[in-house]
Design a protein around this motif. Structure first.
Motif, short mmCIF file in Angstrom:
data_model
loop_
_atom_site.label_atom_id
_atom_site.label_comp_id
_atom_site.label_asym_id
_atom_site.label_seq_id
_atom_site.Cartn_x
_atom_site.Cartn_y
_atom_site.Cartn_z
N GLY A 187 -4.16 8.04 8.40
CA GLY A 187 -4.89 6.83 8.04
C GLY A 187 -6.36 6.88 8.39
N PHE A 188 -6.66 7.20 9.66
CA PHE A 188 -8.03 6.99 10.12
C PHE A 188 -8.83 8.27 10.36
CE2 PHE A 188 -5.79 3.05 11.05
CZ PHE A 188 -6.62 2.17 10.39
N PHE A 206 -4.76 5.90 3.10
CA PHE A 206 -4.10 4.67 3.52
C PHE A 206 -2.72 4.50 2.89
CE2 PHE A 206 -7.13 1.55 5.68
CZ PHE A 206 -7.70 2.58 6.39
N ALA A 257 -0.37 6.89 4.75
CA ALA A 257 -0.24 6.40 6.13
C ALA A 257 0.65 5.16 6.18
CB ALA A 257 -1.62 6.10 6.71
N MET A 270 0.83 -1.22 0.00
CA MET A 270 0.00 0.00 0.00
C MET A 270 0.85 1.26 0.00
SD MET A 270 -3.46 -0.28 2.27
CE MET A 270 -2.76 -0.82 3.79
N GLN A 300 -11.43 6.22 -2.53
CA GLN A 300 -10.82 5.19 -1.68
C GLN A 300 -10.25 4.04 -2.51
OE1 GLN A 300 -10.34 5.16 1.79
NE2 GLN A 300 -10.78 7.29 1.40
N PHE A 307 -8.12 9.14 5.97
CA PHE A 307 -8.27 7.93 5.17
C PHE A 307 -7.35 7.91 3.95
CE2 PHE A 307 -11.85 7.53 7.93
CZ PHE A 307 -11.85 6.18 8.20
#
Lengths: 275, 289
Positions: free
Chosen positions: B253-254, B259, B262, B36, B45, B257
């Motif tokens: 990340g959270f 990813f 992150a 990733m 996303q 978002f």
């Protein structure tokens, strides 16, 4: 000679004084938390802070009314006990195999798991669990918390299996027992102390773990530790309730840890230090 | 021969559940994060291959460098405090030969309390207007502090809280080292008439160095990934004064978002932790005796 016999008690007294001060520093914050949890609501934010007050249980009583405290507690127990069980069921046989064969990959993997930041695993887990529509489920919490418990079980159990005399195992082998039979009939009963210690340590660390449940739980599956934000939100106006929640969350690990004191350091350091 | 293969098969089947679990929950996710980290996250996303894009973004990202500085500032400050007070406490405990069990329990209590509970407890104690800490300070004629609410003091405050929690842990490790020191060295020093100070600085502490290094490694792994206490008390604030790499990566990340980015941050942090452990391990080997 005179000077020496004089100096010994002097140092001892100084030592006791320093140790007492250290003890006070260590215990005061925890004591303050517990004291505040018994203070009536008008007194807990009193300034200057009070030491003498008439203790009340109202903060504890109101916890279950203002927050779903009991439900969170149930979630915590469910996730912690299940992940501890998985840790034991997978970790104990693995530790037995490591002790038998001296293979090293489990040791290396569990060290990687110990050193990597939790978010490193949380990112892919989030994608995985989203794919299976499992975010917010108990299973997502139990499976991820087992990542905490499994290395602890592995490292705590290893010296216990190593401690089984070689002759006992050889005798069983001569009798025609295979490794599975030796594990179940001979090794497990001999390391029951180890299983108890490993379970308790795994329970403590799973109970205390914050990050995974912070992301993977939802309003229904939230553990106590992950729910602490709710308590802090409530606590902006209600310190008594906040401190009552904090006291109750800290209680299980504190009680359990006293039981396994002897093995605590070696368990905490994954075998890097013999306790 | 038959027997031996059978035994090998049985051993494999005993470790199989743990192996499957480890591959699924640790091995595969670990590789997936690295994968990733070479991908950008689109608004929908989706992950699109981005080569080293995330890593070149990281080099030019002021937040990353800020996070790195905060991480190491907090790391060195906390580590220094914990090693000093931990060793000091260990020496005190070692000199008082007979300790009631209750005293030992008392000293292990801080690091068994969940990090979030530590945060809750200290939020109340360090409250700038109503907290007990400022009351004690002002009654002693000292200036009050905003503690966790002050951009200047937030990192030292977190270091102090973490020292309260983990110095006793360092102490227990060092105490273990003290108890395994050879008594013959001390007998020799006594015969030579060495002073207490000399024994401490010339004999005890040098002999303890390997144990202190072990404690250093264990604390370094935790301190470089510092999360719970910061997230519960400040979430990286005020402004971004306590925004460590781990907190920043979590937020990317959270909260945002992203990813892909992150993941790159987490891979970088893991490399930093691993590098620190390898260097410290070399140092420990250098001081081993």
């Amino acid at each position: 000679m005179r000077a020496r016999s004089f100096s010994v008690p002097w140092f001892t007294v100084l030592n006791v004084i320093q140790l007492t001060i250290a003890g006070i520093v260590v215990i005061t914050p925890t004591l303050w938390m517990v004291l505040s949890s018994f203070k009536p609501s008008f007194e807990v934010t009193a300034y200057p802070p009070t030491l003498i007050f008439s203790p009340t249980l109202e903060n504890y009583a109101s916890l279950s009314q203002t927050t779903p405290f009991l439900h969170y507690a149930f979630n915590s127990v469910l996730v912690t006990v299940s992940s501890t069980l998985i840790g034991i069921l997978l970790g104990a046989p693995a530790a037995f195999v490591v002790s038998w064969t001296r293979i090293t990959w489990p040791a290396i993997v569990s060290l990687v798991a110990r050193m990597a930041p939790g978010t490193l695993f949380l990112l892919p887990w989030y994608v995985m669990f989203r794919h299976f529509d499992m975010i917010g489920s108990y299973w997502s919490l139990i499976l991820t918390h087992a990542v905490i418990t499994l290395p602890i079980v592995l490292w705590v159990m290893l010296p216990f299996f190593d401690g089984i005399p070689r002759s006992v195992i050889e005798a069983a082998q001569i009798d025609g027992c295979g490794p599975i039979k030796i594990f179940r009939r001979i090794a497990v009963p001999l390391v029951s102390t180890g299983i108890a210690v490993a379970s308790i340590l795994a329970f403590v660390f799973s109970w205390n773990y914050f990050l995974f449940a912070l992301v993977l739980s939802n309003a229904q599956t939230k553990t106590l530790v992950a729910a602490s934000f709710n308590f802090i939100g409530e606590g902006a106006t209600n310190w008594g309730g906040l401190m009552a929640a904090a006291t109750l969350i800290a209680l299980p690990p504190l009680i359990l840890a006293v039981v396994v004191q002897r093995w605590l350091v070696s368990g905490l350091t994954l075998g890097a230090v013999k306790g | 021969m038959e027997k031996k293969n059978e035994a090998r098969l049985e051993l494999a089947s005993l470790s199989l559940p743990a192996m499957i679990y480890t591959i699924a929950m640790i091995g595969f996710p670990f590789i997936y994060t690295i994968w990733m980290s070479f991908h950008a996250t689109t608004a929908a996303q989706q992950l699109v291959f981005n080569g080293l894009g995330n890593y070149s973004h990281l080099v030019s990202d002021g937040e990353f460098w800020h996070g790195l500085v905060v991480t190491f500032y907090l790391y060195f400050l906390s580590l220094a405090l914990q090693l000093f007070f931990g060793t000091y406490l260990a020496l005190l405990l070692f000199r008082s030969k007979r300790l009631p069990g209750i005293v030992r329990s008392l000293f292990i209590s801080p690091f068994l309390i969940p990090g979030v509970v530590t945060g809750m407890m200290w939020l109340v104690i360090l409250d700038p207007s109503l907290g007990a800490a400022n009351y004690v300070l002002t009654s002693l004629g000292l200036p009050a502090s905003d503690w966790l609410a002050s951009p200047t003091w937030v990192v030292p405050t977190i270091a102090i809280i973490d020292t309260w929690q983990w110095a006793p842990y360092v102490a227990l490790i060092v105490l273990g080292g003290l108890q395994s020191l050879p008594p013959s060295v001390y007998e020799a020093a006594e015969i030579d008439g060495a002073s207490r100070r000399k024994v401490l600085f010339r004999i005890t502490l040098p002999l303890l160095l390997p144990t202190i290094m072990t404690a250093t490694i264990l604390r370094s792994v935790d301190l470089l990934r510092f999360f719970d206490l910061i997230y519960i008390t400040t979430q990286g604030g005020p402004a971004n004064a306590s925004d460590t790499l781990n907190i920043y990566g979590f937020r990317v990340g959270f909260e945002f978002f992203q990813f892909g980015y992150a993941s790159a941050l987490m891979v970088t942090l893991s490399v930093i932790v691993l590098g620190a452990v390898l260097i410290l391990n070399q140092l420990r080997n250098a001081v081993a005796w």
